[in-house]
Design a protein around this motif. Structure first.
Motif, PDB file in Angstrom:
ATOM      1  N   GLU A  40      -6.567  -4.427  -7.048  1.00 63.63           N
ATOM      2  CA  GLU A  40      -5.838  -3.161  -6.985  1.00 63.63           C
ATOM      3  C   GLU A  40      -6.900  -2.125  -6.614  1.00 63.63           C
ATOM      4  O   GLU A  40      -7.890  -1.957  -7.334  1.00 63.63           O
ATOM      5  N   CYS A  41      -6.710  -1.473  -5.482  1.00 60.65           N
ATOM      6  CA  CYS A  41      -7.690  -0.525  -4.969  1.00 60.65           C
ATOM      7  C   CYS A  41      -7.087   0.870  -4.931  1.00 60.65           C
ATOM      8  O   CYS A  41      -5.887   1.028  -4.698  1.00 60.65           O
ATOM      9  N   VAL A  42      -7.932   1.866  -5.148  1.00 64.20           N
ATOM     10  CA  VAL A  42      -7.484   3.261  -5.082  1.00 64.20           C
ATOM     11  C   VAL A  42      -8.455   4.056  -4.224  1.00 64.20           C
ATOM     12  O   VAL A  42      -9.656   3.789  -4.195  1.00 64.20           O
ATOM     13  N   LEU A  43      -7.905   5.027  -3.542  1.00 63.69           N
ATOM     14  CA  LEU A  43      -8.697   5.954  -2.745  1.00 63.69           C
ATOM     15  C   LEU A  43      -9.003   7.146  -3.631  1.00 63.69           C
ATOM     16  O   LEU A  43      -8.100   7.856  -4.064  1.00 63.69           O
ATOM     17  N   ASP A  44     -10.285   7.360  -3.940  1.00 67.47           N
ATOM     18  CA  ASP A  44     -10.635   8.426  -4.883  1.00 67.47           C
ATOM     19  C   ASP A  44     -10.666   9.790  -4.200  1.00 67.47           C
ATOM     20  O   ASP A  44     -10.457   9.909  -2.990  1.00 67.47           O
ATOM     21  N   LYS A  45     -10.930  10.821  -4.977  1.00 65.95           N
ATOM     22  CA  LYS A  45     -10.893  12.199  -4.457  1.00 65.95           C
ATOM     23  C   LYS A  45     -11.953  12.448  -3.391  1.00 65.95           C
ATOM     24  O   LYS A  45     -11.822  13.373  -2.596  1.00 65.95           O
ATOM     25  N   ASP A  46     -13.008  11.577  -3.341  1.00 70.16           N
ATOM     26  CA  ASP A  46     -14.035  11.703  -2.309  1.00 70.16           C
ATOM     27  C   ASP A  46     -13.714  10.865  -1.082  1.00 70.16           C
ATOM     28  O   ASP A  46     -14.564  10.661  -0.225  1.00 70.16           O
ATOM     29  N   ASN A  47     -12.474  10.352  -1.015  1.00 69.28           N
ATOM     30  CA  ASN A  47     -11.998   9.545   0.107  1.00 69.28           C
ATOM     31  C   ASN A  47     -12.756   8.218   0.224  1.00 69.28           C
ATOM     32  O   ASN A  47     -13.030   7.741   1.310  1.00 69.28           O
ATOM     33  N   VAL A  48     -13.104   7.641  -0.927  1.00 73.45           N
ATOM     34  CA  VAL A  48     -13.791   6.352  -0.993  1.00 73.45           C
ATOM     35  C   VAL A  48     -12.888   5.364  -1.717  1.00 73.45           C
ATOM     36  O   VAL A  48     -12.378   5.662  -2.799  1.00 73.45           O
ATOM     37  N   TRP A  49     -12.701   4.179  -1.114  1.00 73.78           N
ATOM     38  CA  TRP A  49     -11.916   3.143  -1.769  1.00 73.78           C
ATOM     39  C   TRP A  49     -12.749   2.493  -2.862  1.00 73.78           C
ATOM     40  O   TRP A  49     -13.924   2.198  -2.680  1.00 73.78           O
ATOM     41  N   ARG A  50     -12.141   2.267  -4.022  1.00 70.20           N
ATOM     42  CA  ARG A  50     -12.791   1.619  -5.159  1.00 70.20           C
ATOM     43  C   ARG A  50     -11.809   0.636  -5.782  1.00 70.20           C
ATOM     44  O   ARG A  50     -10.594   0.755  -5.630  1.00 70.20           O
ATOM     45  N   SER A  89       0.830  -1.201   0.000  1.00 71.55           N
ATOM     46  CA  SER A  89       0.000   0.000   0.000  1.00 71.55           C
ATOM     47  C   SER A  89       0.864   1.251   0.000  1.00 71.55           C
ATOM     48  O   SER A  89       2.022   1.237   0.379  1.00 71.55           O
ATOM     49  N   SER A  90       0.250   2.300  -0.493  1.00 69.37           N
ATOM     50  CA  SER A  90       0.811   3.640  -0.387  1.00 69.37           C
ATOM     51  C   SER A  90      -0.357   4.528   0.037  1.00 69.37           C
ATOM     52  O   SER A  90      -1.428   4.025   0.366  1.00 69.37           O
ATOM     53  N   GLU A  91      -0.182   5.821   0.003  1.00 66.30           N
ATOM     54  CA  GLU A  91      -1.208   6.715   0.541  1.00 66.30           C
ATOM     55  C   GLU A  91      -2.572   6.551  -0.134  1.00 66.30           C
ATOM     56  O   GLU A  91      -3.602   6.585   0.527  1.00 66.30           O
ATOM     57  N   HIS A  92      -2.611   6.357  -1.447  1.00 66.14           N
ATOM     58  CA  HIS A  92      -3.885   6.295  -2.169  1.00 66.14           C
ATOM     59  C   HIS A  92      -4.085   5.011  -2.969  1.00 66.14           C
ATOM     60  O   HIS A  92      -5.020   4.929  -3.761  1.00 66.14           O
ATOM     61  N   CYS A  93      -3.234   4.006  -2.765  1.00 65.82           N
ATOM     62  CA  CYS A  93      -3.326   2.750  -3.518  1.00 65.82           C
ATOM     63  C   CYS A  93      -3.060   1.581  -2.581  1.00 65.82           C
ATOM     64  O   CYS A  93      -2.297   1.714  -1.634  1.00 65.82           O
ATOM     65  N   ALA A  94      -3.671   0.448  -2.897  1.00 68.94           N
ATOM     66  CA  ALA A  94      -3.403  -0.760  -2.118  1.00 68.94           C
ATOM     67  C   ALA A  94      -3.629  -1.981  -2.995  1.00 68.94           C
ATOM     68  O   ALA A  94      -4.519  -1.993  -3.847  1.00 68.94           O
ATOM     69  N   THR A  95      -2.808  -2.983  -2.772  1.00 69.65           N
ATOM     70  CA  THR A  95      -2.978  -4.275  -3.417  1.00 69.65           C
ATOM     71  C   THR A  95      -3.468  -5.242  -2.352  1.00 69.65           C
ATOM     72  O   THR A  95      -2.856  -5.356  -1.292  1.00 69.65           O
ATOM     73  N   VAL A  96      -4.576  -5.904  -2.649  1.00 69.95           N
ATOM     74  CA  VAL A  96      -5.210  -6.798  -1.685  1.00 69.95           C
ATOM     75  C   VAL A  96      -5.255  -8.201  -2.277  1.00 69.95           C
ATOM     76  O   VAL A  96      -5.564  -8.373  -3.450  1.00 69.95           O
ATOM     77  N   ARG A  97      -4.967  -9.185  -1.458  1.00 72.84           N
ATOM     78  CA  ARG A  97      -5.021 -10.589  -1.854  1.00 72.84           C
ATOM     79  C   ARG A  97      -5.989 -11.310  -0.928  1.00 72.84           C
ATOM     80  O   ARG A  97      -6.172 -10.919   0.220  1.00 72.84           O
ATOM     81  N   GLY A  98      -6.554 -12.384  -1.420  1.00 70.35           N
ATOM     82  CA  GLY A  98      -7.445 -13.176  -0.587  1.00 70.35           C
ATOM     83  C   GLY A  98      -7.938 -14.388  -1.340  1.00 70.35           C
ATOM     84  O   GLY A  98      -7.420 -14.744  -2.414  1.00 70.35           O
ATOM     85  N   ILE A  99      -8.966 -15.010  -0.789  1.00 73.88           N
ATOM     86  CA  ILE A  99      -9.580 -16.194  -1.382  1.00 73.88           C
ATOM     87  C   ILE A  99     -11.084 -15.985  -1.409  1.00 73.88           C
ATOM     88  O   ILE A  99     -11.669 -15.496  -0.436  1.00 73.88           O
ATOM     89  N   VAL A 100     -11.707 -16.361  -2.522  1.00 81.28           N
ATOM     90  CA  VAL A 100     -13.161 -16.343  -2.645  1.00 81.28           C
ATOM     91  C   VAL A 100     -13.615 -17.778  -2.855  1.00 81.28           C
ATOM     92  O   VAL A 100     -13.105 -18.483  -3.726  1.00 81.28           O
ATOM     93  N   ILE A 101     -14.564 -18.191  -2.026  1.00 80.87           N
ATOM     94  CA  ILE A 101     -15.182 -19.503  -2.175  1.00 80.87           C
ATOM     95  C   ILE A 101     -16.603 -19.248  -2.653  1.00 80.87           C
ATOM     96  O   ILE A 101     -17.372 -18.540  -2.002  1.00 80.87           O
ATOM     97  N   PHE A 102     -16.912 -19.792  -3.799  1.00 78.97           N
ATOM     98  CA  PHE A 102     -18.186 -19.556  -4.458  1.00 78.97           C
ATOM     99  C   PHE A 102     -19.108 -20.743  -4.199  1.00 78.97           C
ATOM    100  O   PHE A 102     -18.725 -21.888  -4.405  1.00 78.97           O
ATOM    101  N   TYR A 103     -20.314 -20.465  -3.713  1.00 81.87           N
ATOM    102  CA  TYR A 103     -21.342 -21.487  -3.570  1.00 81.87           C
ATOM    103  C   TYR A 103     -22.545 -21.072  -4.399  1.00 81.87           C
ATOM    104  O   TYR A 103     -22.966 -19.920  -4.361  1.00 81.87           O
ATOM    105  N   GLY A 104     -23.094 -21.994  -5.122  1.00 85.53           N
ATOM    106  CA  GLY A 104     -24.300 -21.747  -5.899  1.00 85.53           C
ATOM    107  C   GLY A 104     -24.603 -22.981  -6.699  1.00 85.53           C
ATOM    108  O   GLY A 104     -23.705 -23.728  -7.071  1.00 85.53           O
TER     109      GLY A 104
END
Length: 182
Positions: A143-153, A110-125
């Motif tokens: 890859e996530c970014v903090l936008d100008k409205d301070n919202v992660w996307r 991560s840095s001030e306005h960016c982050a790399t996130v890892r994980g696992i998704v288990i899908f049921y259906g």
């Protein structure tokens, strides 16, 4: 980024970050992920595209959707596949019989306005309430970014299948021509 690079990419924030700040960052990114999947599972992804930057990318296996409009179109297509069948077979009305479980979520860098996130998704259906084996377990790479409205996307949200059941989830059986009709 190759799988080997992903496996060795363990940098945290580029500046000093205390445990409290690390927790707040992890919590914000975890909340983004679980809120996104809640919309997908309970609301048929009607607002899923809003979790992405305007030019964000969603990847499921080899399927790639670029920009909010294509992501919105994907979830519209997905919702139309068999809602009546889910209602008949599972007794669920208005909600797709799908659940995504998120685990092992961690902030790889991560840095001030960016982050790399890892994980696992288990899908049921699937076609039965009694189904117990997940049709898919996938690596999650965001890859996530903090936008100008301070919202992660999500700038990118990638699912890489690792284990597959006998019946592939609908997300992997996408007919890419549906985008030409939107």
């Amino acid at each position: 980024m190759t799988d080997n690079e992903i496996a060795t990419d363990h940098k945290l924030h580029e500046g000093p970050m205390n445990a409290h700040d690390e927790f707040l960052l992890w919590h914000a990114l975890h909340r983004l992920e679980v809120t996104y999947w809640y919309d997908v599972d309970v609301n048929e992804g009607r607002t899923a595209h809003e979790f992405f930057t305007p030019d964000g990318v969603k990847m499921v296996g080899h399927h790639r959707f670029e920009g909010r409009e294509q992501i919105r179109a994907f979830y519209e297509w997905r919702a139309l596949q068999s809602p009546a069948q889910a209602a008949r077979q599972l007794g669920i009305s208005g909600v797709r019989a799908v659940r995504h479980l998120i685990t092992n979520l961690y902030v790889a860098s991560s840095s001030e306005h960016c982050a790399t996130v890892r994980g696992i998704v288990i899908f049921y259906g699937g076609p039965s309430k009694q189904q117990s084996n997940p049709p898919m377990v996938a690596d999650l790479i965001n890859e996530c970014v903090l936008d100008k409205d301070n919202v992660w996307r999500f700038e990118s949200h990638t699912l890489r299948p690792v284990f597959m059941g006998k019946v592939a989830p609908g997300e992997l059986m996408v007919d890419p021509s549906f985008l030409k009709r939107t």
